[in-house]
Scaffold this active site. Sequence first.
Site, short mmCIF file in Angstrom:
data_model
loop_
_atom_site.label_atom_id
_atom_site.label_comp_id
_atom_site.label_asym_id
_atom_site.label_seq_id
_atom_site.Cartn_x
_atom_site.Cartn_y
_atom_site.Cartn_z
N GLU A 1 -5.37 3.16 1.74
CA GLU A 1 -5.07 1.74 1.91
C GLU A 1 -4.26 1.49 3.18
OE1 GLU A 1 -4.94 1.24 -2.96
OE2 GLU A 1 -3.11 1.01 -1.76
N ALA B 1 0.82 -1.22 0.00
CA ALA B 1 0.00 0.00 0.00
C ALA B 1 0.85 1.26 0.00
CB ALA B 1 -0.92 0.00 1.22
N ASP C 1 12.91 37.70 -29.64
CA ASP C 1 13.38 38.48 -30.77
C ASP C 1 12.17 39.14 -31.43
OD1 ASP C 1 14.98 39.56 -32.69
OD2 ASP C 1 15.29 37.70 -33.80
#
Length: 627
Positions: free
Chosen positions: A431, A12, A58
């Site tokens: 979990e 987990a 530029d």
Amino acid sequence: LIIKTAIALAVAAIPEGLPIVATLALARGLWRMARRNVLINRLAAVETLGATTVIFTDKTGTLTENRMAVRHIRTSAGEVELGGGPVDARGEFRRAEEAVEARADPELLALLEVAILCNNASWNPRHADQPAIGEPMEVALIVAGAKAGMDHAALREALPEVEEIAFDPSVNMMATYHLTTERSLRVAVKGAPEAVLAACTGVQVGEDRVPLTLPDRARWLERNSAMAATGLRILAFAQKSADEVDADPYSQLTLLGLAGLIDPPRADAREAVQACQDAGVRVVIVTGDQAPTARYIATAVGLSGDNAVINGAELPPPEELSASQSTRILRASIFARVSPEQKLDLIRLSQRRGEVVAMTGDGVNDAPALKAADIGIAMGKRGTEVAREASDMVLRDDAFASIVHAVAQGRVVFGNIRSFVRYLISCNLSEIIVVVLGVLLQTALPILPLQILFLNLVTDVFPALALGLGEGDDSVMERPPRDPEEPILTKRHWIQNVVFGSVIALSVLGALLISQHVLGFDETKAVTVSFATLALAQLWHVLNMRERGSDPVANQVTRNRYVWMALALCVGLLLAAVYVPPLAAALDTVDPGASGWLVALVMSLLPTVFVQVWLGSGPRRGSSSVH
């Protein structure tokens, strides 16, 4: 039980799908940018783009079309206007509304000859369908000569080139030596007006050369400034005779006049610059052109500020910069007549002040600046191979709007990464917490190690991948750049992850207890219900990855079609984990029945309801995708 618990916690704790999802999300960002003419050389540049705070760009070809045409010529005889298209041999020379025959005007003729001789471009007016070869500025000079009836190939054959002094940014001029029929050398020079004028001691008037006095020089500089103020790019032309190639090309020159070339702003440049300003990204023009021209283009593209210009000559060496000078430089939006070395100094100065710098470049001399910038941007059309190799990204169309799109995509990619990392971490935390709570409360282990591995490798990955493929929301360029030092997950995010994981874990544990003590399920059936609850809760949790304060129905997550595809796929995989015998045997699951599925569905929705109420209670803020 202790061994099972240890294995479950170990599985987990690791989000196995994270490397896969991160790689695919970055690759998807690269693909999107490639569709918009942006090629990324280094994968890490995608994320850096989202933190860009200043873009040094530029002017020519990036903010302008780079389709030049000579429109105005000034000689001692007066002003001449030139009509016709950029690549079209048809066009009339007019002075004071009267047509001018260029071949009958010695000053105009000499200027056009030098413009053709001191030139590396080529174009055949008899084959107008074939593209011209060379720099657009030099092509425009060839076209101007063609409009006067001059054949550049024949002229170069009559006056063959024997030596070329390439353009040098330190002197802002180039020269070519040509062998005349009298076996002497004709030196043709073109370059920046102030540089050419400084090298001239005479001016052509009719067929004669007369001395160039100080008042004359001042008047020519005033003419140059007046022409440049209208947005024209100005070149000066001069010539002289020499006896040998070793003669200094930039001394004792005879001024022939000035030519003004039009290079209109790109149609999308103004909108792109505005998008940058709305996003808190400063746009700074850094050009080798002169100040009036740069100021005109800056105004045309909507660059905000007073448009004050700092010339390269005003920039002191980095070691001599005072605090006030540094502040003035960092506030400027236009730099003119800047050398490649000064571009590098500007980048380093900005970086020392905490800016994340993107820099455009196209020449060999721009390579150090492109390397030093946080994001080096090379031009794909007019850029050299050296510049492209030194850059982090290449613009295939040389357009500033493509840079803006890349910045937006960089922000989207970072937001997506933050979303799926938060999603995966909060799922893994749920979990871990549910396993720990199960042990502490001495219940059956709510979820088994193989079941956790199944969630991490299968059902978690697809929703996370869907988040990684998101296209962001409409406000992505309405927020300030994020702090480049800010981690993917801040302290606030970790706190939220713990809260989200805890809520999910409590719902899973509740489902397990209901199954055992209310429905009377045995341990295998009850664990199947808690496994299904966790799987479904994690699937619904993907909907919580919207922005705080955003519409709960129409937001960047619900508009992501991949999310719905992932949810449908994962529900099917969950059913397979229960009803496909080999998979069910491996995961130790059984059919929980209608009552078991009802418990799993209801308990899995509770965390999403809680988080959705919390998300709708606060203001929309920040630059991340989730708050």
